[in-house]
Design a protein around this motif. Structure first.
Motif, PDB file in Angstrom:
ATOM      1  N   MET A  41       0.740  -1.179   0.142  1.00 25.06           N
ATOM      2  CA  MET A  41       0.005   0.139  -0.083  1.00 25.06           C
ATOM      3  C   MET A  41       0.724   1.281   0.011  1.00 25.06           C
ATOM      4  SD  MET A  41      -3.284  -0.855   2.327  1.00 25.06           S
ATOM      5  CE  MET A  41      -2.348  -1.338   3.862  1.00 25.06           C
ATOM      6  N   GLY A  42       2.131   0.917   0.140  1.00 22.76           N
ATOM      7  CA  GLY A  42       3.045   2.187   0.220  1.00 22.76           C
ATOM      8  C   GLY A  42       3.359   2.661   1.329  1.00 22.76           C
ATOM      9  N   LEU A  43       3.198   2.151   2.547  1.00 19.96           N
ATOM     10  CA  LEU A  43       3.357   2.417   3.710  1.00 19.96           C
ATOM     11  C   LEU A  43       4.662   1.846   4.159  1.00 19.96           C
ATOM     12  CD1 LEU A  43       0.000   2.068   5.420  1.00 19.96           C
ATOM     13  CD2 LEU A  43       0.928   3.981   5.051  1.00 19.96           C
ATOM     14  N   ARG A  44       5.720   2.575   3.986  1.00 19.02           N
ATOM     15  CA  ARG A  44       7.221   2.275   4.333  1.00 19.02           C
ATOM     16  C   ARG A  44       7.719   3.221   5.328  1.00 19.02           C
ATOM     17  NH1 ARG A  44       6.652   1.705  -1.238  1.00 19.02           N
ATOM     18  NH2 ARG A  44       6.526  -0.471  -1.926  1.00 19.02           N
ATOM     19  N   ILE A  45       8.781   2.939   6.193  1.00 18.51           N
ATOM     20  CA  ILE A  45       9.686   3.946   6.734  1.00 18.51           C
ATOM     21  C   ILE A  45      10.426   4.976   6.063  1.00 18.51           C
ATOM     22  CG2 ILE A  45      11.738   3.779   8.189  1.00 18.51           C
ATOM     23  CD1 ILE A  45      10.889   0.949   9.226  1.00 18.51           C
ATOM     24  N   GLY A  46      10.080   5.975   6.380  1.00 27.05           N
ATOM     25  CA  GLY A  46      10.608   7.216   5.709  1.00 27.05           C
ATOM     26  C   GLY A  46       9.580   8.101   4.916  1.00 27.05           C
ATOM     27  N   LYS A  47       8.220   7.370   4.590  1.00 29.31           N
ATOM     28  CA  LYS A  47       7.110   7.902   3.925  1.00 29.31           C
ATOM     29  C   LYS A  47       6.337   8.967   4.750  1.00 29.31           C
ATOM     30  CE  LYS A  47       6.573   6.277  -0.259  1.00 29.31           C
ATOM     31  NZ  LYS A  47       6.522   6.930  -1.355  1.00 29.31           N
ATOM     32  N   ASN A  48       5.923   9.804   3.971  1.00 27.79           N
ATOM     33  CA  ASN A  48       5.249  11.003   4.583  1.00 27.79           C
ATOM     34  C   ASN A  48       3.902  10.673   4.304  1.00 27.79           C
ATOM     35  OD1 ASN A  48       7.176  12.899   5.813  1.00 27.79           O
ATOM     36  ND2 ASN A  48       7.850  13.276   3.951  1.00 27.79           N
ATOM     37  N   VAL A  49       2.941  10.926   5.422  1.00 25.81           N
ATOM     38  CA  VAL A  49       1.393  10.459   5.291  1.00 25.81           C
ATOM     39  C   VAL A  49       0.851  11.830   5.800  1.00 25.81           C
ATOM     40  CG1 VAL A  49       1.942   7.944   5.562  1.00 25.81           C
ATOM     41  CG2 VAL A  49       1.488   9.398   7.438  1.00 25.81           C
ATOM     42  N   GLU A  50      -0.610  11.832   5.398  1.00 31.13           N
ATOM     43  CA  GLU A  50      -1.425  13.043   5.708  1.00 31.13           C
ATOM     44  C   GLU A  50      -2.652  12.172   6.207  1.00 31.13           C
ATOM     45  OE1 GLU A  50      -2.825  15.685   2.718  1.00 31.13           O
ATOM     46  OE2 GLU A  50      -3.974  16.722   4.013  1.00 31.13           O
ATOM     47  N   MET A  51      -3.145  12.566   7.290  1.00 30.54           N
ATOM     48  CA  MET A  51      -4.540  12.036   8.126  1.00 30.54           C
ATOM     49  C   MET A  51      -5.478  12.869   7.296  1.00 30.54           C
ATOM     50  SD  MET A  51      -5.752   9.688   9.960  1.00 30.54           S
ATOM     51  CE  MET A  51      -4.583   9.360  10.942  1.00 30.54           C
ATOM     52  N   LEU A  52      -6.326  12.035   6.593  1.00 29.35           N
ATOM     53  CA  LEU A  52      -7.570  12.786   5.995  1.00 29.35           C
ATOM     54  C   LEU A  52      -8.681  12.559   7.026  1.00 29.35           C
ATOM     55  CD1 LEU A  52      -7.281  11.446   2.338  1.00 29.35           C
ATOM     56  CD2 LEU A  52      -6.218  13.636   3.263  1.00 29.35           C
ATOM     57  N   THR A  53      -9.164  11.498   7.416  1.00 30.73           N
ATOM     58  CA  THR A  53     -10.192  11.306   8.327  1.00 30.73           C
ATOM     59  C   THR A  53      -9.563  10.363   9.640  1.00 30.73           C
ATOM     60  OG1 THR A  53     -11.368   9.615   7.333  1.00 30.73           O
ATOM     61  CG2 THR A  53     -11.988  11.796   6.912  1.00 30.73           C
ATOM     62  N   ASN A  54      -9.969  10.607  10.657  1.00 30.64           N
ATOM     63  CA  ASN A  54      -9.614   9.750  11.749  1.00 30.64           C
ATOM     64  C   ASN A  54     -10.891   9.779  12.723  1.00 30.64           C
ATOM     65  OD1 ASN A  54      -8.627   8.278  14.031  1.00 30.64           O
ATOM     66  ND2 ASN A  54      -6.795   9.760  14.217  1.00 30.64           N
TER      67      ASN A  54
END
Length: 82
Positions: A41-54
């Motif tokens: 899914m592209g979730l790797r160490i060093g990746k930046n993520v943005e929380m859209l809904t939580n």
């Protein structure tokens, strides 16, 4: 460092650790199906993520140009730096 599942909507974080599978993270010989799927899914160490809904048991993230839904349980095993 906090669990991904604690980011608020609109916050960004950098993935610093993924604690899935047999306690060996997403790399190494101990990968299980969940670890492999998270990496796909592209979730790797060093990746930046943005929380859209939580809210609720499902969270929605943006990773690169993709939108990804995760269970809260899985999101609590991914550590990020704000």
């Amino acid at each position: 460092m906090i669990p991904l599942g604690l980011l608020s909507a609109g916050e960004n974080g950098e993935i610093v650790e993924i604690m899935l599978g047999k306690g060996e993270g997403v790399s190494g010989a101990g990968q299980d199906k969940t670890s492999v799927r998270v990496e796909e899914m592209g979730l790797r160490i060093g990746k930046n993520v943005e929380m859209l809904t939580n809210g609720g048991n499902t969270i929605l993230l943006r990773v690169d140009e993709a939108r990804i839904a995760l269970t809260r349980r899985m999101a609590m095993k991914i550590m990020v730096r704000r």
